[in-house]
Design a protein around this motif. Structure first.
Motif, mmCIF file in Angstrom:
data_model
loop_
_atom_site.group_PDB
_atom_site.id
_atom_site.type_symbol
_atom_site.label_atom_id
_atom_site.label_comp_id
_atom_site.label_asym_id
_atom_site.label_seq_id
_atom_site.Cartn_x
_atom_site.Cartn_y
_atom_site.Cartn_z
ATOM 1 N N ILE A 1 -9.552 -3.485 2.991
ATOM 2 C CA ILE A 1 -8.442 -3.752 3.903
ATOM 3 C C ILE A 1 -7.568 -2.264 4.310
ATOM 4 O O ILE A 1 -7.399 -2.163 5.445
ATOM 5 C CB ILE A 1 -7.379 -4.604 3.332
ATOM 6 N N ILE A 2 -7.587 -1.702 3.005
ATOM 7 C CA ILE A 2 -6.989 -0.186 3.338
ATOM 8 C C ILE A 2 -7.605 0.829 4.418
ATOM 9 O O ILE A 2 -7.158 1.385 5.252
ATOM 10 C CB ILE A 2 -6.644 0.499 2.100
ATOM 11 N N TYR A 3 -8.992 0.892 4.213
ATOM 12 C CA TYR A 3 -9.766 1.695 5.039
ATOM 13 C C TYR A 3 -9.677 1.129 6.354
ATOM 14 O O TYR A 3 -9.553 1.978 7.540
ATOM 15 C CB TYR A 3 -11.229 1.588 4.689
ATOM 16 N N GLU A 4 -9.868 -0.252 6.782
ATOM 17 C CA GLU A 4 -9.497 -0.537 7.942
ATOM 18 C C GLU A 4 -8.400 -0.275 8.819
ATOM 19 O O GLU A 4 -8.140 0.229 9.856
ATOM 20 C CB GLU A 4 -9.922 -2.184 8.164
ATOM 21 N N GLU A 5 -7.380 -0.134 7.943
ATOM 22 C CA GLU A 5 -5.765 0.289 8.373
ATOM 23 C C GLU A 5 -5.698 1.546 8.738
ATOM 24 O O GLU A 5 -5.056 2.065 9.733
ATOM 25 C CB GLU A 5 -4.935 -0.422 7.273
ATOM 26 N N ILE A 6 -6.111 2.439 7.590
ATOM 27 C CA ILE A 6 -5.803 3.679 7.787
ATOM 28 C C ILE A 6 -6.790 4.321 9.262
ATOM 29 O O ILE A 6 -6.480 5.165 9.935
ATOM 30 C CB ILE A 6 -6.343 4.676 6.602
ATOM 31 N N LEU A 7 -7.859 3.661 9.363
ATOM 32 C CA LEU A 7 -8.831 4.077 10.274
ATOM 33 C C LEU A 7 -8.389 3.637 11.814
ATOM 34 O O LEU A 7 -8.467 4.378 12.625
ATOM 35 C CB LEU A 7 -10.329 3.398 10.167
ATOM 36 N N GLY B 1 -7.399 7.712 11.436
ATOM 37 C CA GLY B 1 -8.719 8.117 11.463
ATOM 38 C C GLY B 1 -9.272 8.199 10.059
ATOM 39 O O GLY B 1 -8.718 7.600 9.049
ATOM 40 N N TYR B 2 -10.275 8.494 10.018
ATOM 41 C CA TYR B 2 -11.055 8.895 8.676
ATOM 42 C C TYR B 2 -10.472 9.857 7.606
ATOM 43 O O TYR B 2 -10.345 10.971 8.034
ATOM 44 C CB TYR B 2 -12.494 8.891 8.939
ATOM 45 N N PRO B 3 -10.152 9.521 6.323
ATOM 46 C CA PRO B 3 -9.606 10.326 5.538
ATOM 47 C C PRO B 3 -10.773 11.223 4.738
ATOM 48 O O PRO B 3 -11.829 10.912 4.661
ATOM 49 C CB PRO B 3 -9.077 9.348 4.348
ATOM 50 N N SER B 4 -10.455 12.547 4.558
ATOM 51 C CA SER B 4 -11.480 13.472 4.054
ATOM 52 C C SER B 4 -10.934 13.640 2.650
ATOM 53 O O SER B 4 -11.572 14.426 1.625
ATOM 54 C CB SER B 4 -11.498 14.745 4.791
ATOM 55 N N ILE C 1 -1.454 18.414 6.164
ATOM 56 C CA ILE C 1 -2.339 17.417 6.050
ATOM 57 C C ILE C 1 -1.829 16.077 6.452
ATOM 58 O O ILE C 1 -0.517 15.794 5.863
ATOM 59 C CB ILE C 1 -2.728 17.214 4.598
ATOM 60 N N ASN C 2 -2.298 15.256 7.344
ATOM 61 C CA ASN C 2 -1.818 13.950 7.696
ATOM 62 C C ASN C 2 -1.731 12.888 6.496
ATOM 63 O O ASN C 2 -2.711 13.006 5.555
ATOM 64 C CB ASN C 2 -2.747 13.314 8.877
ATOM 65 N N ILE C 3 -0.851 12.272 6.320
ATOM 66 C CA ILE C 3 -0.685 11.305 5.059
ATOM 67 C C ILE C 3 -0.842 9.709 5.403
ATOM 68 O O ILE C 3 -0.321 9.363 6.392
ATOM 69 C CB ILE C 3 0.711 11.503 4.423
ATOM 70 N N PHE C 4 -1.617 9.149 4.596
ATOM 71 C CA PHE C 4 -1.303 7.647 4.711
ATOM 72 C C PHE C 4 -1.302 7.303 3.284
ATOM 73 O O PHE C 4 -2.185 7.595 2.371
ATOM 74 C CB PHE C 4 -2.774 6.967 5.109
ATOM 75 N N PHE C 5 -0.116 6.525 2.696
ATOM 76 C CA PHE C 5 -0.213 6.030 1.467
ATOM 77 C C PHE C 5 0.196 4.577 1.337
ATOM 78 O O PHE C 5 0.690 3.973 2.121
ATOM 79 C CB PHE C 5 1.392 6.842 0.856
ATOM 80 N N THR C 6 -0.139 4.158 0.183
ATOM 81 C CA THR C 6 -0.037 2.514 0.000
ATOM 82 C C THR C 6 1.152 2.636 -1.275
ATOM 83 O O THR C 6 1.407 3.478 -1.874
ATOM 84 C CB THR C 6 -1.321 1.965 -0.825
ATOM 85 N N HIS C 7 1.827 1.297 -1.114
ATOM 86 C CA HIS C 7 2.992 1.094 -1.963
ATOM 87 C C HIS C 7 2.771 -0.297 -2.639
ATOM 88 O O HIS C 7 2.206 -1.331 -1.604
ATOM 89 C CB HIS C 7 4.189 1.768 -1.345
ATOM 90 N N TRP C 8 3.748 -0.659 -3.526
ATOM 91 C CA TRP C 8 3.797 -1.957 -3.818
ATOM 92 C C TRP C 8 5.089 -2.269 -4.515
ATOM 93 O O TRP C 8 5.649 -1.317 -5.296
ATOM 94 C CB TRP C 8 2.657 -2.439 -4.611
ATOM 95 N N ASN C 9 5.599 -3.363 -4.429
ATOM 96 C CA ASN C 9 7.011 -3.662 -5.187
ATOM 97 C C ASN C 9 7.933 -2.471 -4.753
ATOM 98 O O ASN C 9 8.752 -1.886 -5.837
ATOM 99 C CB ASN C 9 7.088 -3.591 -6.742
ATOM 100 N N SER C 10 8.003 -2.106 -3.563
ATOM 101 C CA SER C 10 9.010 -0.893 -2.984
ATOM 102 C C SER C 10 10.165 -1.485 -2.096
ATOM 103 O O SER C 10 9.851 -2.479 -1.653
ATOM 104 C CB SER C 10 8.108 0.094 -2.293
#
Length: 251
Positions: A76-82, A86-89, A33-42
């Motif tokens: 913002i996240i969805y615009e970036e991942i698209l 592409g579109y996440p399922s 599965i292709n991965i897109f993850f968010t992070h903060w203070n990393s």
């Protein structure tokens, strides 16, 4: 379990080694599965190394540093991942805000800080997932939220946290009914106390006797449950709060 080949998963809250979000990324990537993850203070150096680790598994990987308390974070996240993948399922709302608040310390700011991440960003990520799903050619979708056992027992000293995380259970059950006709399942997972970045030796020694299996839960334990709920085999499971705690004894 059949692998979900080359689908795209969006996972929030994978900011450092040893976290639940990080384990979920690895587990899903191992299934193609292709991965897109968010992070903060990393640590940006670690983030780059982690992305390379995921890429070596033969899948694509994108990442985004974002403060989920931003009211526009979901969009913002969805615009970036698209743009990147592409579109996440698959959507896994793993990120959370947590500080201790009892009745003496609870105030408006504490409530607002918890609400912004644990409820608003979570809920908007869910509904935006569904809205965009309707415009895609995807046949099935998976939304998996994270809770912390608020349905099972009190958590004194964590008033803002339990109130906002508890709302996720109610939201999950109702949203599952709305999205079932679209082919999207919506579930939540309570992993119980998990030995990730927040545990100290003192906490481990206190909790260990409450686990009849003789060990404390790990991020990998959580990731396996998530992987199942994200799989084709879980297409008939929706609107459920899965308590996967290894028999953890409360009280």
């Amino acid at each position: 379990m059949s692998h979900i080949q080359k689908k795209i998963a969006l996972i929030t809250g994978a900011s450092s080694q040893g976290e639940i979000g990080t384990a979920i990324c690895r587990k899903l990537a191992s299934q193609g599965i292709n991965i897109f993850f968010t992070h903060w203070n990393s640590d940006e150096v670690w983030i780059e190394k982690f992305q390379q680790e995921i890429l070596r598994m033969g899948v694509r990987c994108g990442a985004m540093k974002i403060d989920l308390s931003d009211a526009n974070a979901a969009f913002i996240i969805y615009e970036e991942i698209l743009a990147k993948l592409g579109y996440p399922s698959i959507l896994i709302n793993n990120a959370a805000h947590s500080t201790s608040n009892d009745y003496l310390s609870l105030d408006a700011k504490s409530l607002d800080d918890h609400y912004a991440v644990n409820m608003r960003s979570n809920f908007l990520l869910c509904v935006e997932f569904a809205r965009r799903f309707k415009k895609s050619n995807l046949e099935s979708g998976r939304i998996i939220n994270m809770t912390s056992g608020q349905d099972l027992a009190p958590m004194p000293g964590e008033l803002a946290y339990v109130a906002t995380k508890g709302a996720i259970s109610a939201f999950t059950r109702s949203l599952s009914q709305e999205l079932a006709p679209l082919g999207i399942t919506v579930n939540a997972v309570n992993p119980g106390p998990t030995d990730s970045t927040w545990m100290t030796d003192e906490i481990r020694n206190f909790l260990l006797p409450r686990f009849p299996m003789g060990r404390i839960g790990t991020p990998d334990d959580v990731a396996r449950v998530i992987a199942f709920l994200a799989s084709d085999e879980a297409e008939w499971i929706t609107g459920q709060i899965i308590h996967s705690e290894g028999g953890f004894v409360r009280g």
